[in-house]
Enzyme design. Sequence first.
Site, PDB file in Angstrom:
ATOM      1  N   PRO A   1       0.826  -1.211   0.000  1.00 35.81           N
ATOM      2  CA  PRO A   1       0.000   0.000   0.000  1.00 35.81           C
ATOM      3  C   PRO A   1       0.860   1.260   0.000  1.00 35.81           C
ATOM      4  CG  PRO A   1      -0.850  -1.600   1.558  1.00 35.81           C
ATOM      5  CD  PRO A   1       0.467  -2.136   1.081  1.00 35.81           C
ATOM      6  N   GLU A   2       0.414   2.245  -0.766  1.00 34.57           N
ATOM      7  CA  GLU A   2       1.112   3.515  -0.843  1.00 34.57           C
ATOM      8  C   GLU A   2       0.339   4.557  -0.040  1.00 34.57           C
ATOM      9  OE1 GLU A   2       2.310   4.379  -4.927  1.00 34.57           O
ATOM     10  OE2 GLU A   2       2.279   2.251  -5.398  1.00 34.57           O
TER      11      GLU A   2
ATOM     12  N   LYS B   1       4.011   6.141   5.125  1.00 35.99           N
ATOM     13  CA  LYS B   1       3.137   4.974   5.023  1.00 35.99           C
ATOM     14  C   LYS B   1       2.873   4.337   6.390  1.00 35.99           C
ATOM     15  CE  LYS B   1       5.065   3.979   0.428  1.00 35.99           C
ATOM     16  NZ  LYS B   1       5.741   2.964  -0.423  1.00 35.99           N
TER      17      LYS B   1
ATOM     18  N   ARG C   1      12.049  -2.911 -11.014  1.00 35.99           N
ATOM     19  CA  ARG C   1      10.622  -2.655 -10.876  1.00 35.99           C
ATOM     20  C   ARG C   1      10.011  -2.454 -12.260  1.00 35.99           C
ATOM     21  NH1 ARG C   1       9.403  -0.540  -5.828  1.00 35.99           N
ATOM     22  NH2 ARG C   1       7.247  -1.049  -6.377  1.00 35.99           N
TER      23      ARG C   1
END
Length: 313
Positions: A2-3, A68, A303
């Site tokens: 989650p960002e 975060k 990525r």
Amino acid sequence: MPELPEVETVRAGLAARLIGQEIKDIFWSGKKMRRALADGENNDAAQEKSLQKNWRGQKIRQVTRRAKYIVINGHDDGRVLLCHLGMSGFFRFVRHNDEEFGLLTHLLSDEKKLKHHMRAKHLHVLILLDNALVAFYDPRRFGFLSDVATDDLPHHPSLRTLGVEPMVATLDYLWGALQQYNLSLKSFLLNQKIIVGIGNIYAAEILWLAGLSPKKNCRKVKKPEAEKLLAAITVVLKTAIEKGGSSFSDFQNIDGELGYFASEWRAYGMAGKPCAQCAANKNSSAKARPAKAVIKKFVQNGRTTYYCPQHQK
């Protein structure tokens, strides 16, 4: 993982249900998470006793976010609960009329059975309120919930090197950082020591909206481009928060609902599809770019990266 928009969605859900509530009791499954349950305690029994001693009877005063991380403050301000969702962590608010509420409260009378149930369900921390429960689950255990002294929070290993929050970043700060680092723009956005909370998905969306290539060296960004980048950061993150984040992998909010920002994606996950920006430019200008511009995918520093090579320069 989650960002910022997903974590902010969870924070808001927790704040709506926790502020003003008194913690009647708190339980730990005994399964280790990424960080210790209670700072300064070495063995499992001491950690749980410390947690219960510090939080039984605490009335929740506020729930905030740093990058975060979620920070839950009690009324005496001496301790906080610091939480990171990791890759699969989530909170669930269990009301008194839910079936799970009846099962869990029934098990409270038998600690051994309660902990067995919690471990089987990947439920690591259970908070008992008046007529409700808040449960923290994490199947992969990359997240954590930890009892930390408030005075130690700024120096906590998870927080001490964090950069600026994106919503309060100024053009002067961003411009200075762009000149200071020797990174690709995507790596620049992902670096939590510079700007916090942005991950792979939102970096792709921000750079697409700003019209900047993820490959571009940040030192080559011109000041007008930096202004576009800052504006894109604000627009993308605010819109994502309004839509409850992007539901991917295991992300759910505190009520088990999905976020729907994924419907707004224009770059991430769109490989092979026409670029919406280029299509709009073609329709509005006689000197438009070719209609067949499509989103490309490549691997950048391990990525997956998505971008339009035509309008992102």
